[in-house]
Design a protein around this motif. Structure first.
Motif, short mmCIF file in Angstrom:
data_model
loop_
_atom_site.label_atom_id
_atom_site.label_comp_id
_atom_site.label_asym_id
_atom_site.label_seq_id
_atom_site.Cartn_x
_atom_site.Cartn_y
_atom_site.Cartn_z
N THR A 87 0.85 -1.19 0.00
CA THR A 87 0.00 0.00 0.00
C THR A 87 0.88 1.24 0.00
OG1 THR A 87 -1.81 1.14 1.15
CG2 THR A 87 -0.14 0.10 2.51
N ASP A 101 -3.21 -0.89 11.48
CA ASP A 101 -4.30 -1.19 10.55
C ASP A 101 -3.98 -0.81 9.11
OD1 ASP A 101 -4.17 1.50 10.99
OD2 ASP A 101 -6.35 1.81 11.12
N ILE A 104 -5.11 -3.42 6.48
CA ILE A 104 -6.50 -3.86 6.55
C ILE A 104 -7.27 -3.18 5.42
CG2 ILE A 104 -8.60 -3.88 7.93
CD1 ILE A 104 -6.89 -3.96 10.42
N LYS A 105 -8.05 -3.95 4.71
CA LYS A 105 -8.82 -3.41 3.59
C LYS A 105 -9.89 -2.45 4.09
CE LYS A 105 -8.16 -7.34 0.48
NZ LYS A 105 -8.84 -8.39 -0.33
N GLU A 106 -9.89 -1.26 3.52
CA GLU A 106 -10.89 -0.25 3.86
C GLU A 106 -11.29 0.50 2.60
OE1 GLU A 106 -9.16 2.25 6.79
OE2 GLU A 106 -9.29 0.79 8.42
N ASP A 107 -12.44 1.11 2.64
CA ASP A 107 -12.91 1.90 1.50
C ASP A 107 -12.01 3.11 1.29
OD1 ASP A 107 -14.99 0.14 1.20
OD2 ASP A 107 -16.41 1.34 2.36
N LYS A 109 -8.92 3.10 0.32
CA LYS A 109 -7.49 2.83 0.49
C LYS A 109 -7.04 1.79 -0.53
CE LYS A 109 -6.04 0.57 4.10
NZ LYS A 109 -5.63 0.26 5.50
#
Length: 225
Positions: A87, A101, A104-107, A109
């Motif tokens: 990332t 975090d 961690i998959k998030e909207d 990102k």
């Protein structure tokens, strides 16, 4: 893609012994990219580093070490897999201060994932570990990269040995100069002491050999009598 990896699998030879496989990952962007490596069998493998930071257009070597296995799986087929996550991070991000975090998959990102499977390979001839790649064109590029990496390692080791030898020579020279300084000081000290002894003896001899004033005064009277 944020990062590029030549190998599409992680290959090991002679699984009865501890062996390793190096993965070269390259940052394809103008941003800092953080990565993390996960595996389905964390007790069997050591990944160093398992988390890192790659600067823009830079490359990084990840070493995956397989612990010695008592038994080989049937037909040398391994079901273990690895997951490489990456990332984009800010330029001032430090690798030891990455947020918990961040992977961690998030909207909103961008989090890319690359799956790698483990390949067990039988020894070839002299038992030297061979680099595995599914794509013949990539295999050639990977072989060249490994050669360049090995050449850089050899040059680094040679530079380290040369530095150590220079340090040893410098230490010997320091000891030799220190010894010569001590010897020179001893000789000068003995010479000075000798001069002082000679001067003292001369003064004492002169003192005792010179007649006193009373003796000088009595000498004429003795002559008149």
């Amino acid at each position: 893609d944020l990062i590029r990896i030549l190998e599409t699998g992680i290959a090991f030879v002679e699984v009865e012994k501890q062996s390793y496989c190096d993965l070269k990952v390259t940052n394809n962007t103008e941003h800092n990219v953080a990565f993390k490596v996960k595996t389905t069998s964390p007790k069997k493998y050591f990944v160093r580093p398992n988390t890192g930071l790659i600067h823009p257009w830079d490359s990084f070597i990840i070493r995956v070490t397989l612990q010695a296995q008592r038994d080989c799986p049937p037909d040398m087929q391994c079901k273990d897999k690895f997951l490489l996550q990456s990332t984009v991070v800010s330029p001032d991000t430090e690798v030891n201060k990455l947020p918990q975090d961040i992977f961690i998959k998030e909207d909103g990102k961008t989090l890319e994932e690359c799956k790698l499977r483990v390949i067990y390979m039988a020894p070839h001839g002299d038992g030297v570990k061979q680099t595995f790649d599914f794509n013949p064109m990539r295999r050639s590029a990977s072989f060249d990269d490994n050669q360049d990496l090995q050449r850089l390692k050899d040059e680094r080791d040679a530079a380290i040995r040369q530095t150590q030898q220079l340090q040893q020579d410098l230490e010997i020279l320091k000891r030799r100069r220190s010894h010569e300084s001590i010897v020179g000081f001893t000789i000068r000290f003995a010479f000075v002491v000798g001069l002082i002894g000679i001067a003292t003896g001369f003064l004492l001899n002169l003192w005792f050999s010179t007649p006193s004033v009373e003796e000088k005064a009595a000498s004429p009277r003795d002559g008149l009598l």
